[in-house]
Design a protein around this motif. Sequence first.
Motif, PDB file in Angstrom:
ATOM      1  N   ASP A   1       2.598  11.481  10.030  1.00  0.00           N
ATOM      2  CA  ASP A   1       2.511  11.462  11.484  1.00  0.00           C
ATOM      3  C   ASP A   1       1.259  10.691  11.882  1.00  0.00           C
TER       4      ASP A   1
ATOM      5  N   ASP B   1      10.598   4.122  17.268  1.00  0.00           N
ATOM      6  CA  ASP B   1      11.458   5.234  16.894  1.00  0.00           C
ATOM      7  C   ASP B   1      12.828   4.647  16.607  1.00  0.00           C
TER       8      ASP B   1
ATOM      9  N   ASN C   1       7.795   0.344  20.839  1.00  0.00           N
ATOM     10  CA  ASN C   1       6.819   0.517  21.926  1.00  0.00           C
ATOM     11  C   ASN C   1       5.904  -0.707  21.931  1.00  0.00           C
TER      12      ASN C   1
ATOM     13  N   ILE D   1       4.795   4.058  12.278  1.00  0.00           N
ATOM     14  CA  ILE D   1       3.451   4.359  12.772  1.00  0.00           C
ATOM     15  C   ILE D   1       2.434   3.383  12.198  1.00  0.00           C
TER      16      ILE D   1
ATOM     17  N   ARG E   1       1.131   7.576  19.662  1.00  0.00           N
ATOM     18  CA  ARG E   1       2.593   7.565  19.615  1.00  0.00           C
ATOM     19  C   ARG E   1       3.079   6.600  18.542  1.00  0.00           C
TER      20      ARG E   1
ATOM     21  N   HIS F   1      10.514   6.972  11.982  1.00  0.00           N
ATOM     22  CA  HIS F   1       9.362   6.656  12.826  1.00  0.00           C
ATOM     23  C   HIS F   1       8.524   5.564  12.170  1.00  0.00           C
TER      24      HIS F   1
ATOM     25  N   LYS G   1      -5.307  17.068  15.617  1.00  0.00           N
ATOM     26  CA  LYS G   1      -5.275  16.269  16.844  1.00  0.00           C
ATOM     27  C   LYS G   1      -6.604  16.407  17.561  1.00  0.00           C
TER      28      LYS G   1
END
Length: 196
Positions: free
Chosen positions: A68, A77, A85, A51, A73, A49, A168
Motif C-alpha cells: 500500500d 486502479d 490518476n 503505486i 492515492r 493497484h 499513516k
Amino acid sequence: ENLGKTVVLTGSQIPLCKPRNDGLMNLLGSINIAGHFDIPEVVLYFSSHLIRGCRSSKVDANNFHAFDSPNMRPLADVGITFHVNWALVRPQPYDAFTLQCHFCNDISIIRIFPGPFTSITDSFRHLKGVILQTFGAGNAPEREDLLCAIREATDRGVVIVNVTQCAKGEVEAHYAAGTVLVEAGVIPAGDMTPEA
C-alpha cells in the motif's frame, strides 16, 4: 534519476507455480501498464493497484493486497478498465537519465521505544545516516542522553531523518518532544515512509 520509462515491479503472495495464485494477474497487469501507459518512474503493481515505488510499504504478509501507499492515492486502479490518476503522475524529465551505482551502507533504521538508550546512542558513532522512527507525529522521549547523542552526531555530519512509526500520517513538530529533535539537527521527513 530522470527516468523516462515506466518501470513496473511486481510479485505474488502465492508462487506462480501454484494452481491458485495472484502472480499471473499481477504479471499481466504489470505488462499492460508498462506497455500502454507513459508513467516515467519506478512503480509497484500489486492486487490491481499501481503505486509509486518510493511511497510503497509492505502492509500485509497474508493477503493479496500486500502493498500500500499509506499517504498517497494509487497512481492507477485496475478493474474492467484502467483508471490512471494522471494528476499524480510525474511529467517526463528533461535531463539525461543517470544511474547511481553506489550507495552508502553506513545507514541504519533506529526505532525509538520506551526504555534505555545505550545501544541507540552507541550506534550513532559508526553511522553516516540514521532513519529515526519516532512516535506519532515525530516525537521521542525528552531524555538528555538521547538528545545529547543526536546533537553530537549531527554536529559530526551524521544525517538523521525523522519518520513516524505510524502507518499513516506525517512528522510535524507539533509538540515539544518533536521540536527538540529539530533543534538537535534532525530532519523531519514529512509523510515519507521509512523505505523512501
